[in-house]
Scaffold this motif. Structure first.
Motif, PDB file in Angstrom:
ATOM      1  N   SER A 194      -3.127  27.981  26.523  1.00 10.17           N
ATOM      2  CA  SER A 194      -3.261  26.564  26.161  1.00 10.17           C
ATOM      3  C   SER A 194      -3.982  25.761  27.235  1.00 10.17           C
ATOM      4  CB  SER A 194      -1.887  25.959  25.851  1.00 10.17           C
ATOM      5  OG  SER A 194      -1.296  26.577  24.725  1.00 10.17           O
ATOM      6  N   VAL A 195      -5.076  26.321  27.748  1.00 15.37           N
ATOM      7  CA  VAL A 195      -5.923  25.569  28.681  1.00 15.37           C
ATOM      8  C   VAL A 195      -6.699  24.526  27.899  1.00 15.37           C
ATOM      9  CG1 VAL A 195      -7.790  25.697  30.366  1.00 15.37           C
ATOM     10  CG2 VAL A 195      -6.153  27.578  30.185  1.00 15.37           C
ATOM     11  N   LYS A 196      -6.635  23.287  28.346  1.00 22.34           N
ATOM     12  CA  LYS A 196      -7.285  22.166  27.670  1.00 22.34           C
ATOM     13  C   LYS A 196      -7.944  21.262  28.706  1.00 22.34           C
ATOM     14  CE  LYS A 196      -3.946  21.906  23.822  1.00 22.34           C
ATOM     15  NZ  LYS A 196      -3.053  22.999  24.245  1.00 22.34           N
ATOM     16  N   PRO A 197      -8.802  20.351  28.261  1.00 24.54           N
ATOM     17  CA  PRO A 197      -9.434  19.443  29.222  1.00 24.54           C
ATOM     18  C   PRO A 197      -8.437  18.627  30.032  1.00 24.54           C
ATOM     19  CG  PRO A 197     -10.627  19.380  27.146  1.00 24.54           C
ATOM     20  CD  PRO A 197      -9.390  20.202  26.901  1.00 24.54           C
ATOM     21  N   ASP A 198      -7.255  18.348  29.467  1.00 27.26           N
ATOM     22  CA  ASP A 198      -6.322  17.480  30.190  1.00 27.26           C
ATOM     23  C   ASP A 198      -5.439  18.231  31.194  1.00 27.26           C
ATOM     24  OD1 ASP A 198      -4.659  18.792  28.434  1.00 27.26           O
ATOM     25  OD2 ASP A 198      -3.861  16.992  27.473  1.00 27.26           O
ATOM     26  N   ASN A 199      -5.498  19.567  31.202  1.00 27.58           N
ATOM     27  CA  ASN A 199      -4.711  20.282  32.218  1.00 27.58           C
ATOM     28  C   ASN A 199      -5.551  21.234  33.068  1.00 27.58           C
ATOM     29  OD1 ASN A 199      -5.074  22.687  30.704  1.00 27.58           O
ATOM     30  ND2 ASN A 199      -3.130  22.459  29.648  1.00 27.58           N
ATOM     31  N   ALA A 200      -6.824  21.404  32.706  1.00 24.64           N
ATOM     32  CA  ALA A 200      -7.662  22.399  33.380  1.00 24.64           C
ATOM     33  C   ALA A 200      -7.856  22.090  34.857  1.00 24.64           C
ATOM     34  CB  ALA A 200      -9.012  22.493  32.676  1.00 24.64           C
ATOM     35  N   ALA A 201      -8.114  20.839  35.193  1.00 27.92           N
ATOM     36  CA  ALA A 201      -8.420  20.501  36.593  1.00 27.92           C
ATOM     37  C   ALA A 201      -7.251  20.850  37.501  1.00 27.92           C
ATOM     38  CB  ALA A 201      -8.777  19.025  36.706  1.00 27.92           C
ATOM     39  N   ALA A 202      -6.031  20.512  37.068  1.00 27.72           N
ATOM     40  CA  ALA A 202      -4.857  20.788  37.901  1.00 27.72           C
ATOM     41  C   ALA A 202      -4.625  22.287  38.045  1.00 27.72           C
ATOM     42  CB  ALA A 202      -3.626  20.112  37.302  1.00 27.72           C
ATOM     43  N   LEU A 203      -4.853  23.039  36.971  1.00 28.06           N
ATOM     44  CA  LEU A 203      -4.691  24.492  37.041  1.00 28.06           C
ATOM     45  C   LEU A 203      -5.731  25.109  37.972  1.00 28.06           C
ATOM     46  CD1 LEU A 203      -4.040  25.176  33.250  1.00 28.06           C
ATOM     47  CD2 LEU A 203      -2.442  25.743  35.099  1.00 28.06           C
ATOM     48  N   PHE A 204      -6.989  24.690  37.811  1.00 24.47           N
ATOM     49  CA  PHE A 204      -8.071  25.288  38.576  1.00 24.47           C
ATOM     50  C   PHE A 204      -8.022  24.914  40.051  1.00 24.47           C
ATOM     51  CE2 PHE A 204     -10.916  25.219  34.521  1.00 24.47           C
ATOM     52  CZ  PHE A 204     -10.116  26.208  33.952  1.00 24.47           C
ATOM     53  N   ALA A 205      -7.271  23.883  40.376  1.00 27.25           N
ATOM     54  CA  ALA A 205      -7.155  23.483  41.785  1.00 27.25           C
ATOM     55  C   ALA A 205      -6.201  24.379  42.567  1.00 27.25           C
ATOM     56  CB  ALA A 205      -6.688  22.029  41.875  1.00 27.25           C
ATOM     57  N   MET A 206      -5.422  25.201  41.860  1.00 25.64           N
ATOM     58  CA  MET A 206      -4.495  26.098  42.550  1.00 25.64           C
ATOM     59  C   MET A 206      -5.286  27.188  43.291  1.00 25.64           C
ATOM     60  SD  MET A 206      -1.353  25.066  42.018  1.00 25.64           S
ATOM     61  CE  MET A 206      -2.038  23.412  42.253  1.00 25.64           C
ATOM     62  N   PRO A 207      -4.857  27.568  44.482  1.00 25.27           N
ATOM     63  CA  PRO A 207      -5.670  28.464  45.322  1.00 25.27           C
ATOM     64  C   PRO A 207      -5.921  29.851  44.743  1.00 25.27           C
ATOM     65  CG  PRO A 207      -3.483  28.103  46.284  1.00 25.27           C
ATOM     66  CD  PRO A 207      -3.650  27.107  45.194  1.00 25.27           C
ATOM     67  N   ASP A 208      -5.028  30.346  43.891  1.00 26.69           N
ATOM     68  CA  ASP A 208      -5.215  31.685  43.343  1.00 26.69           C
ATOM     69  C   ASP A 208      -5.601  31.677  41.877  1.00 26.69           C
ATOM     70  OD1 ASP A 208      -4.619  33.602  45.545  1.00 26.69           O
ATOM     71  OD2 ASP A 208      -2.724  32.502  45.587  1.00 26.69           O
ATOM     72  N   VAL A 209      -5.898  30.509  41.326  1.00 26.96           N
ATOM     73  CA  VAL A 209      -6.349  30.407  39.932  1.00 26.96           C
ATOM     74  C   VAL A 209      -7.864  30.271  39.951  1.00 26.96           C
ATOM     75  CG1 VAL A 209      -6.241  29.095  37.786  1.00 26.96           C
ATOM     76  CG2 VAL A 209      -4.178  29.367  39.185  1.00 26.96           C
ATOM     77  N   ASP A 210      -8.541  31.303  39.477  1.00 28.79           N
ATOM     78  CA  ASP A 210      -9.997  31.381  39.610  1.00 28.79           C
ATOM     79  C   ASP A 210     -10.738  31.018  38.333  1.00 28.79           C
ATOM     80  OD1 ASP A 210      -9.726  32.368  42.289  1.00 28.79           O
ATOM     81  OD2 ASP A 210      -9.185  34.311  41.431  1.00 28.79           O
ATOM     82  N   GLY A 211     -10.090  30.235  37.477  1.00 27.09           N
ATOM     83  CA  GLY A 211     -10.713  29.818  36.236  1.00 27.09           C
ATOM     84  C   GLY A 211      -9.778  30.058  35.072  1.00 27.09           C
ATOM     85  N   GLY A 212     -10.339  30.048  33.864  1.00 31.69           N
ATOM     86  CA  GLY A 212      -9.486  30.131  32.694  1.00 31.69           C
ATOM     87  C   GLY A 212     -10.018  31.033  31.605  1.00 31.69           C
ATOM     88  N   LEU A 213      -9.086  31.647  30.880  1.00 35.03           N
ATOM     89  CA  LEU A 213      -9.380  32.336  29.627  1.00 35.03           C
ATOM     90  C   LEU A 213      -8.921  31.376  28.535  1.00 35.03           C
ATOM     91  CD1 LEU A 213     -10.245  34.765  27.948  1.00 35.03           C
ATOM     92  CD2 LEU A 213      -7.968  35.747  28.310  1.00 35.03           C
ATOM     93  N   VAL A 214      -9.874  30.764  27.870  1.00 31.86           N
ATOM     94  CA  VAL A 214      -9.612  29.630  26.984  1.00 31.86           C
ATOM     95  C   VAL A 214      -9.642  30.089  25.539  1.00 31.86           C
ATOM     96  CG1 VAL A 214     -10.327  27.291  26.369  1.00 31.86           C
ATOM     97  CG2 VAL A 214     -10.748  28.166  28.692  1.00 31.86           C
ATOM     98  N   GLY A 215      -8.607  29.742  24.782  1.00 30.75           N
ATOM     99  CA  GLY A 215      -8.534  30.108  23.380  1.00 30.75           C
ATOM    100  C   GLY A 215      -9.004  28.988  22.479  1.00 30.75           C
ATOM    101  N   GLY A 216      -8.049  28.237  21.914  1.00 31.37           N
ATOM    102  CA  GLY A 216      -8.378  27.212  20.927  1.00 31.37           C
ATOM    103  C   GLY A 216      -9.404  26.204  21.391  1.00 31.37           C
ATOM    104  N   ALA A 217      -9.316  25.787  22.646  1.00 25.87           N
ATOM    105  CA  ALA A 217     -10.246  24.771  23.148  1.00 25.87           C
ATOM    106  C   ALA A 217     -11.675  25.298  23.266  1.00 25.87           C
ATOM    107  CB  ALA A 217      -9.770  24.244  24.507  1.00 25.87           C
ATOM    108  N   SER A 218     -11.863  26.619  23.212  1.00 27.86           N
ATOM    109  CA  SER A 218     -13.226  27.157  23.298  1.00 27.86           C
ATOM    110  C   SER A 218     -13.958  27.060  21.969  1.00 27.86           C
ATOM    111  CB  SER A 218     -13.197  28.617  23.753  1.00 27.86           C
ATOM    112  OG  SER A 218     -12.664  29.471  22.752  1.00 27.86           O
ATOM    113  N   LEU A 219     -13.232  26.690  20.899  1.00 26.58           N
ATOM    114  CA  LEU A 219     -13.839  26.577  19.582  1.00 26.58           C
ATOM    115  C   LEU A 219     -14.425  25.197  19.325  1.00 26.58           C
ATOM    116  CD1 LEU A 219     -11.084  28.477  17.584  1.00 26.58           C
ATOM    117  CD2 LEU A 219     -13.341  29.343  18.221  1.00 26.58           C
TER     118      LEU A 219
END
Length: 260
Positions: free
Chosen positions: A215-240
């Motif tokens: 459930s990666v979305k525009p409203d939570n992606a920045a906070a997730l990606f700012a974590m030191p060991d989170v190197d990006g996202g595998l995006v499902g619904g939002a990629s459509l």
């Protein structure tokens, strides 16, 4: 520094025309220069059509959602080999997505075999691992993830982590609207990196890209990606939805530029 990646898993959605439109909107909407890798994984039947849209774009790579565990050609009706995917222009392939584990009966052993087949074909596998809600509530997250990682080591050896990407996707957060908090995601990503370091060496672990999916979305992606060991996202619904996917890619690019 590890290069961030945003991968879009289109799952079993779309038709030829809509898939081509989505690919074109993503290709046209991304900044000319983006310090991350962008990948789209359409249904296999549309891979060639999407490759035609993307051409030799340096900004958007083509990925597949699955492959056959047996790498050589053979009488396996309905299967698609890694060599066939490579011949179509695919560079990456998902292996062990939770939906295939849960709905189609894939086991840790079969996932390991698919990862080996991908590596043998010259593809970069994105190994999906993660726990169910019951397993998380039972405090078994780390044990489940280790079992899934160890199954790969058993068939591919420790050096497989030097040639693949890992995606942590908590099953309870996929398609549910729920997602792990940034701290929860970081805890598991950090654990995975530490485990890989113990099995291999620190350099391989430091270079391993670990994506978050759930459930990666525009409203939570920045906070997730700012974590030191989170190197990006595998995006499902939002990629459509091109605008959402592009927004997520931009956020990954901003955190990459900021050095986080």
């Amino acid at each position: 520094m590890r290069r961030k990646m945003v991968a879009g898993n289109w799952k079993m959605y779309g038709r030829r025309a809509s898939a081509r439109i989505l690919a074109r909107e993503i290709e046209d909407g991304l900044p000319a220069v983006l310090p991350i890798d962008v990948l789209v994984c359409p249904p296999a039947i549309y891979l060639e059509a999407i490759k035609g849209v993307l051409g030799e774009s340096a900004r958007v790579m083509l990925g597949a959602q699955d492959l056959c565990a047996q790498g050589e050609d053979g009488a396996r009706t309905g299967e698609i080999s890694g060599a066939m995917l490579l011949d179509t222009g695919v560079s990456h392939v998902l292996v062990g997505h939770s939906e295939r584990r849960q709905l189609l009966g894939e086991t840790n052993e079969s996932v390991g075999a698919k990862l080996v087949a991908a590596l043998d074909a010259g593809l970069i596998p994105i190994l999906c691992v993660g726990e169910t809600l019951a397993e998380r509530e039972g405090l078994r997250t780390e044990a489940v993830v280790v079992t899934q990682l160890q199954a790969v080591v058993n068939v591919a050896g420790n050096d497989a982590f030097a040639r693949c990407i890992v995606a942590y996707e908590p099953v309870w957060a996929i398609g549910t609207g729920r997602n792990a908090t940034p701290d929860q995601a970081q805890a598991v990503h950090g654990f995975i990196r530490s485990w890989v370091a113990e099995q291999t060496d620190q350099e391989i672990a430091d270079d391993l890209r670990i994506l978050y999916g759930g459930s990666v979305k525009p409203d939570n992606a920045a906070a997730l990606f700012a974590m030191p060991d989170v190197d990006g996202g595998l995006v499902g619904g939002a990629s459509l939805k091109a605008s959402d996917f592009i927004a997520i890619c931009r956020m990954a690019g901003e955190t990459a530029r900021a050095g986080t």
